[in-house]
Design an enzyme around this catalytic site. Structure first.
Site, PDB file in Angstrom:
ATOM      1  N   GLN A 118      34.913  41.506  35.887  1.00  0.00           N
ATOM      2  CA  GLN A 118      36.005  42.470  35.917  1.00  0.00           C
ATOM      3  C   GLN A 118      36.127  43.205  34.585  1.00  0.00           C
ATOM      4  O   GLN A 118      36.294  44.427  34.544  1.00  0.00           O
ATOM      5  CB  GLN A 118      37.322  41.755  36.229  1.00  0.00           C
ATOM      6  CG  GLN A 118      38.531  42.672  36.240  1.00  0.00           C
ATOM      7  CD  GLN A 118      38.484  43.689  37.359  1.00  0.00           C
ATOM      8  OE1 GLN A 118      38.379  43.319  38.527  1.00  0.00           O
ATOM      9  NE2 GLN A 118      38.562  44.970  37.015  1.00  0.00           N
ATOM     10  N   CYS A 173      43.391  45.207  37.862  1.00  0.00           N
ATOM     11  CA  CYS A 173      42.186  44.780  38.580  1.00  0.00           C
ATOM     12  C   CYS A 173      42.373  44.740  40.092  1.00  0.00           C
ATOM     13  O   CYS A 173      41.388  44.591  40.819  1.00  0.00           O
ATOM     14  CB  CYS A 173      41.711  43.431  38.057  1.00  0.00           C
ATOM     15  SG  CYS A 173      42.846  42.062  38.342  1.00  0.00           S
ATOM     16  N   HIS A 195      37.212  35.985  33.975  1.00  0.00           N
ATOM     17  CA  HIS A 195      36.768  36.965  34.975  1.00  0.00           C
ATOM     18  C   HIS A 195      35.898  38.012  34.274  1.00  0.00           C
ATOM     19  O   HIS A 195      36.273  39.180  34.153  1.00  0.00           O
ATOM     20  CB  HIS A 195      37.988  37.617  35.619  1.00  0.00           C
ATOM     21  CG  HIS A 195      37.730  38.274  36.940  1.00  0.00           C
ATOM     22  ND1 HIS A 195      36.458  38.394  37.469  1.00  0.00           N
ATOM     23  CD2 HIS A 195      38.578  38.871  37.831  1.00  0.00           C
ATOM     24  CE1 HIS A 195      36.542  39.019  38.641  1.00  0.00           C
ATOM     25  NE2 HIS A 195      37.802  39.314  38.876  1.00  0.00           N
ATOM     26  N   ASP A 217      48.266  42.797  35.510  1.00  0.00           N
ATOM     27  CA  ASP A 217      47.717  42.081  36.657  1.00  0.00           C
ATOM     28  C   ASP A 217      48.897  41.550  37.460  1.00  0.00           C
ATOM     29  O   ASP A 217      50.034  41.532  36.985  1.00  0.00           O
ATOM     30  CB  ASP A 217      46.802  40.940  36.190  1.00  0.00           C
ATOM     31  CG  ASP A 217      45.922  40.377  37.300  1.00  0.00           C
ATOM     32  OD1 ASP A 217      46.006  40.884  38.440  1.00  0.00           O
ATOM     33  OD2 ASP A 217      45.159  39.433  37.024  1.00  0.00           O
ATOM     34  N   ARG A 227      33.278  48.144  39.479  1.00  0.00           N
ATOM     35  CA  ARG A 227      32.825  46.778  39.711  1.00  0.00           C
ATOM     36  C   ARG A 227      31.402  46.800  40.273  1.00  0.00           C
ATOM     37  O   ARG A 227      30.569  45.967  39.898  1.00  0.00           O
ATOM     38  CB  ARG A 227      33.766  46.061  40.696  1.00  0.00           C
ATOM     39  CG  ARG A 227      35.137  45.700  40.163  1.00  0.00           C
ATOM     40  CD  ARG A 227      35.082  44.585  39.141  1.00  0.00           C
ATOM     41  NE  ARG A 227      34.474  43.376  39.648  1.00  0.00           N
ATOM     42  CZ  ARG A 227      35.096  42.469  40.395  1.00  0.00           C
ATOM     43  NH1 ARG A 227      36.378  42.623  40.725  1.00  0.00           N
ATOM     44  NH2 ARG A 227      34.467  41.386  40.803  1.00  0.00           N
ATOM     45  N   ARG A 258      32.708  32.484  43.236  1.00  0.00           N
ATOM     46  CA  ARG A 258      34.125  32.790  42.999  1.00  0.00           C
ATOM     47  C   ARG A 258      34.863  31.482  43.235  1.00  0.00           C
ATOM     48  O   ARG A 258      35.065  31.061  44.384  1.00  0.00           O
ATOM     49  CB  ARG A 258      34.575  33.894  43.951  1.00  0.00           C
ATOM     50  CG  ARG A 258      35.979  34.443  43.697  1.00  0.00           C
ATOM     51  CD  ARG A 258      36.201  35.658  44.577  1.00  0.00           C
ATOM     52  NE  ARG A 258      37.576  36.109  44.590  1.00  0.00           N
ATOM     53  CZ  ARG A 258      38.094  37.004  43.773  1.00  0.00           C
ATOM     54  NH1 ARG A 258      37.335  37.551  42.840  1.00  0.00           N
ATOM     55  NH2 ARG A 258      39.357  37.369  43.880  1.00  0.00           N
TER      56      ARG A 258
END
Length: 308
Positions: free
Chosen positions: A139, A266, A136, A227, A294, A109
């Site tokens: 996701q 998310c 991402h 988001d 996830r 990450r």
């Protein structure tokens, strides 16, 4: 054996992405009613260890990947970059070559997408992008799984993204080209999506529409996705909140979508900023199914990467 990295959706074959989603659905159904810590039948990753490197703080990525390895019968080791010599200047190349001798896969990450690409170049084990400034992909696989679980056929669906054209938006653009849904993006010009992604999508004949307002993007959509307006590392919070305020997902905005439209986010969410509580906590919201998925999507990604 060819090393299978999972860094972006662009280089992935449609068939492989479809297989990952199908496997995620299958594994989730197979665990219905089970305790969270019970190992999957056959322990497919028995003896395998995943290294997890975090340059950014995390809740869902950290816990979902850890539990993914546990349920698959494997184990994980977690470190921040400051825990490692990376934080004191050791090269990415040397770190990748060393960790490849210790573990079977690495999830990163990262602040800078180029660091993940460099790590993968020097790694002899699979590397997974757990989030970067550019994309991402994990996701989005969980998002698509959630929508299919809710009964949506991706091919031909209309998905709307509103707000900042950020890394999650980028991976949605990638996915639109792979899964055949149309993507309507409503962003202010200052925070428009990456031009390179849009050019590649056009070359792949993906159906991407750009709008400078939220209303046109959401009109008739099967799904509305948002988001946070201020992401980790953003230094212009006040400016962002002011410019992006008209792109907040309110009940009035959701009313412009298809009557059965679903809402995704998310997380973490900031109620009253990018989304109203009445939407994210309302009957159209799938955000907590999305968060749960996830785990299942990443289990399928891990199995694909490790060819298990």
């Amino acid at each position: 054996m060819t090393i299978r990295h999972f860094i972006d959706l662009w280089p992935m074959e449609r068939a492989d992405l479809r297989a990952i989603l199908d496997e995620a659905h299958r594994m989730k159904r197979a665990r219905n009613g089970w305790p969270k810590g019970r190992i999957d039948p056959g322990a497919p990753l028995d003896g395998h260890t995943l290294a997890m490197i975090f340059e950014k703080s995390s809740t869902r990525t950290r816990f979902s990947f850890d539990m993914a390895m546990r349920q698959l019968g494997g184990s994980s080791i977690t470190a921040t970059s400051s825990d490692m010599q990376l934080g004191r200047g050791e090269s990415i190349e040397d770190t990748a070559r060393v960790l490849s001798r210790y573990v079977d896969a690495v999830m990163i990450r990262a602040n800078d997408h180029a660091d993940i690409e460099a790590f993968a170049e020097w790694s002899s084990v699979p590397v997974i992008n757990g989030l970067s400034d550019r994309s991402h992909p994990c996701q989005i696989m969980a998002d698509l799984m959630t929508l299919e679980e809710a009964g949506l056929t991706l091919q031909g669906a209309r998905i709307a993204w509103v707000g900042d054209g950020n890394n999650v938006c980028a991976s949605l653009i990638h996915a639109a080209a792979k899964f055949g849904f149309s993507l309507a993006i409503g962003t202010p010009g200052r925070y428009a999506p990456d031009e390179d992604d849009l050019e590649i999508a056009a070359e792949m004949q993906a159906r991407i529409e750009l709008f400078d307002n939220a209303e046109d993007a959401v009109a008739g959509a099967d799904v509305v996705i948002a988001d946070t307006f201020v992401s980790m590392g953003d230094t212009d919070a006040d400016v962002r909140l002011e410019i992006l305020e008209p792109f907040a997902v309110t009940e009035d905005l959701m009313a412009l979508a298809d009557p059965g439209a679903k809402f995704l986010h998310c997380l973490p969410a900031h109620r009253g900023e990018e989304v109203d509580a009445e939407v994210i906590d309302g009957p159209q919201s799938l955000v907590f199914d999305e968060a749960e998925n996830r785990l299942h999507a990443q289990k399928a990604i891990l199995r694909w990467c490790l060819q298990k």
